[in-house]
Design a protein around this motif. Structure first.
Motif, PDB file in Angstrom:
ATOM      1  N   THR A 141       0.839  -1.348  -0.100  1.00  0.00           N
ATOM      2  CA  THR A 141       0.077   0.065   0.062  1.00  0.00           C
ATOM      3  C   THR A 141       0.874   1.275  -0.040  1.00  0.00           C
ATOM      4  N   TYR A 142       0.265   2.291  -0.495  1.00  0.00           N
ATOM      5  CA  TYR A 142       0.919   3.843  -0.069  1.00  0.00           C
ATOM      6  C   TYR A 142      -0.263   4.584   0.409  1.00  0.00           C
ATOM      7  N   THR A 143       0.278   5.703   1.156  1.00  0.00           N
ATOM      8  CA  THR A 143      -0.865   6.479   1.750  1.00  0.00           C
ATOM      9  C   THR A 143      -0.158   7.911   1.698  1.00  0.00           C
ATOM     10  N   THR A 144      -0.772   8.772   0.851  1.00  0.00           N
ATOM     11  CA  THR A 144      -0.412   9.960   0.515  1.00  0.00           C
ATOM     12  C   THR A 144      -0.764  10.876   2.141  1.00  0.00           C
TER      13      THR A 144
ATOM     14  N   GLU B  58       2.619  22.258  -3.614  1.00  0.00           N
ATOM     15  CA  GLU B  58       3.054  22.647  -5.153  1.00  0.00           C
ATOM     16  C   GLU B  58       4.478  21.974  -5.203  1.00  0.00           C
ATOM     17  N   ARG B  59       5.030  21.301  -6.077  1.00  0.00           N
ATOM     18  CA  ARG B  59       6.280  20.535  -6.229  1.00  0.00           C
ATOM     19  C   ARG B  59       6.727  19.747  -5.473  1.00  0.00           C
ATOM     20  N   PHE B  60       5.791  19.083  -4.274  1.00  0.00           N
ATOM     21  CA  PHE B  60       6.121  18.267  -3.326  1.00  0.00           C
ATOM     22  C   PHE B  60       4.976  17.134  -2.942  1.00  0.00           C
ATOM     23  N   LYS B  61       5.240  15.871  -2.788  1.00  0.00           N
ATOM     24  CA  LYS B  61       3.903  15.068  -2.277  1.00  0.00           C
ATOM     25  C   LYS B  61       4.906  14.067  -1.299  1.00  0.00           C
ATOM     26  N   ILE B  62       4.448  13.668  -0.083  1.00  0.00           N
ATOM     27  CA  ILE B  62       4.870  12.672   0.954  1.00  0.00           C
ATOM     28  C   ILE B  62       4.036  11.685   1.125  1.00  0.00           C
ATOM     29  N   LYS B  63       4.615  10.477   0.854  1.00  0.00           N
ATOM     30  CA  LYS B  63       3.999   9.098   1.049  1.00  0.00           C
ATOM     31  C   LYS B  63       4.309   8.254   1.824  1.00  0.00           C
ATOM     32  N   ARG B  64       3.618   7.375   2.668  1.00  0.00           N
ATOM     33  CA  ARG B  64       4.140   6.276   3.384  1.00  0.00           C
ATOM     34  C   ARG B  64       3.785   5.078   2.774  1.00  0.00           C
ATOM     35  N   ILE B  65       4.939   4.122   2.425  1.00  0.00           N
ATOM     36  CA  ILE B  65       4.826   2.955   1.580  1.00  0.00           C
ATOM     37  C   ILE B  65       5.241   1.554   2.292  1.00  0.00           C
TER      38      ILE B  65
ATOM     39  N   LEU C  88       8.212  -3.912   4.848  1.00  0.00           N
ATOM     40  CA  LEU C  88       9.022  -2.846   4.886  1.00  0.00           C
ATOM     41  C   LEU C  88       8.059  -1.684   4.690  1.00  0.00           C
ATOM     42  N   VAL C  89       8.651  -0.735   5.498  1.00  0.00           N
ATOM     43  CA  VAL C  89       7.961   0.436   5.757  1.00  0.00           C
ATOM     44  C   VAL C  89       9.030   1.703   5.447  1.00  0.00           C
ATOM     45  N   LEU C  90       8.499   2.652   4.571  1.00  0.00           N
ATOM     46  CA  LEU C  90       9.283   3.754   4.275  1.00  0.00           C
ATOM     47  C   LEU C  90       8.552   5.106   3.927  1.00  0.00           C
ATOM     48  N   ILE C  91       9.247   6.257   3.932  1.00  0.00           N
ATOM     49  CA  ILE C  91       8.864   7.379   3.764  1.00  0.00           C
ATOM     50  C   ILE C  91       9.249   7.838   2.238  1.00  0.00           C
ATOM     51  N   GLU C  92       8.353   8.209   1.551  1.00  0.00           N
ATOM     52  CA  GLU C  92       9.054   8.891   0.078  1.00  0.00           C
ATOM     53  C   GLU C  92       8.552  10.158  -0.006  1.00  0.00           C
ATOM     54  N   VAL C  93       9.524  11.096  -0.332  1.00  0.00           N
ATOM     55  CA  VAL C  93       9.383  12.430  -0.504  1.00  0.00           C
ATOM     56  C   VAL C  93       9.484  12.777  -1.936  1.00  0.00           C
TER      57      VAL C  93
END
Length: 480
Positions: A375-378, A383-390, A452-457
């Protein structure tokens, strides 16, 4: 005689928005007991006597999500097969595809039991007994429908008129199917005693069903045969999946099995049932699964009230408070809140129509989105950025992919990540990170035995999900 339950999982459940959405439809909604409807349907089907396999007809985008739910429901004990539709094409197409496939695998004498993935049945013993009666009639060449004995004059269901002058073993011949009535007509049906709610559940001998399709809906059957001839079959251990060809499937007439066949055939019977059935067709129906307090309020989540009565609240993420209101439905999700009068519960579908017309993603996705690998969670975007939990499941892998317009920074929160970043391959442990520049091929994999849990910027000029080129993919999604 082999029995194959066929679970039809194609509806969206727009009247149960904002929890039910196209990528997370009604069968996957958690009920107050912690289970969802598709798990309950699978368990109920698999427990029947004589089951050879459980077949599911669903959208191909929901295939992996459905597999996950069946796994949680203990699905390893029974063989499974899937018909994967590129888009919805109504029930006649789905039933005909299932019938032709089952005839090829099991022969004309096999029996198929059509079940909706999003119906609730509380009395499973009574359901199993009804199936036994239906199978006896199906073996005699009847197309059998399950009729629910009405408890009140419902205007939201179609009805079946049973011919009481033609009793059969365990049921009756059907006189006719009737459309959803107005209230006065529904009262007359209830008083007559021989009208039943049309549950949308059926039982057929496969050969009989195909013969009846040939007689009354040959255009549907012919188009389905052409679709199957051009479709892709994959097989594994106790598992079979057919991905229907989109172009050919688009030529299948868009018609329900009721209109195409059941209302035309002279070989239709019904088994009257008292099985605790509900189609959970609105928030009012969903509220009935929760006990009421002294003032008629029903709550699912943390709720406080002051001088409020006859309300339903579902709020799992935060505290909700009601003051001085009555007869309201309040449903809170991370990205949308519904407030509706109970008398207008059926009108929630109009909000979904507005969202579609406006191109708003809230009709389609939740903030947490399921993928074959996890899964991914926004969490936040601007503007110009998004942070997700994957979250990546053990042994799962994202595709080898590339983005034209965005770069990504990955930070491991827990678990172990195997990362391909252009020409480099590396292992990342907790608190380690890597930066992936736009235009670089990359892949994320979980080689461990825990999530596996990570933060994606993400950062860049364009951050939509369609900026992706897949080069390799274990789930068959590669496009380059």
């Amino acid at each position: 005689m082999k029995l194959i339950p066929v679970i039809m999982s194609g509806g969206v459940g727009s009247r149960l928005w904002p929890v039910s959405r196209e990528a997370h439809p009604k069968p996957f909604m958690l009920l107050p007991d912690g289970q969802n409807l598709i798990q309950k349907t699978f368990r109920r089907a698999a427990a029947l006597e004589g089951v050879a396999e459980v077949m599911t007809v669903t959208n191909r985008e929901l295939f992996f999500k459905t597999e996950d739910e069946y796994r949680l429901a203990g699905g390893g004990a029974v063989a499974q097969s899937f018909i994967l539709e590129p888009f919805g094409r109504n029930t006649a197409a789905a039933v005909a595809v299932a019938a032709l496939q089952l005839q090829e695998v099991y022969g004309a004498d096999a029996q198929m039991l059509i079940l909706a993935a999003d119906h609730l049945i509380k009395d499973e013993s009574a359901f199993a007994n009804a199936v036994v009666k239906a199978r006896q009639l199906a073996a005699e060449g009847w197309l059998v429908t399950f009729g629910i004995r009405p408890e009140y004059p419902e205007t939201g269901f179609g009805y079946i008129e049973a011919d009481q002058d033609t009793p059969l073993a365990g049921g009756f011949k059907v006189n006719r199917f009737v459309e959803k009535p107005d209230l006065e007509t529904a009262k007359q049906y209830l008083a007559a005693g021989n009208y039943l709610w049309n549950s949308g559940m059926f039982c057929f001998r496969v050969g009989t069903l195909v013969e009846q399709f040939e007689a009354y809906a040959s255009d549907v059957l012919g188009a389905v045969r052409e679709t199957l001839s051009r479709s892709r079959l994959s097989e594994g251990h106790r598992h079979r999946a057919i991905t229907l060809d989109a172009e050919a499937f688009g030529e299948v007439p868009d018609i329900s099995v009721d209109y195409a066949l059941m209302e035309r055939s002279q070989r239709v019977a019904t088994v009257p049932c008292d099985i605790g059935w509900s189609d959970i067709g609105s928030w009012n129906a969903m509220s009935e699964l929760t006990e009421a307090d002294a003032n008629g309020n029903r709550f699912d989540g943390e709720v406080l009230v002051h001088q409020a009565s006859n309300n339903y609240v579902q709020s799992h993420g935060r505290l909700t408070a009601l003051v001085g209101v009555e007869n309201l439905i309040v449903v809170d999700t991370p990205d949308a809140v519904l407030v509706a009068h109970k008398d207008r519960a059926q009108d929630v579908k109009h909000i979904v129509s507005q969202l579609k017309r406006n191109g708003h993603d809230a009709h389609l996705l939740h903030r947490t989105v399921n993928r074959p690998w996890g899964t991914y969670t926004t969490l936040e975007e601007g503007e110009r950025f998004k942070i997700k939990r994957i979250v990546v499941k053990p042994g799962a892998s994202l595709s080898l992919q590339m983005h034209h317009h965005r770069s990504e920074h990955w930070i491991v929160v827990s678990g172990m990540a195997r990362v391909v970043n252009d020409e480099r391959e590396m292992l990342l442990d907790t608190n380690e990170s890597t930066f992936i520049r736009a235009g670089h091929k990359h892949r994320l994999e979980n080689p461990g035995v825990i999530d596996l849990v990570l933060i994606e910027v993400q950062s860049g000029d364009y951050l939509c999900e369609d900026d992706i080129v897949r080069f390799q993919d274990i789930y068959g999604r590669a496009n380059g």
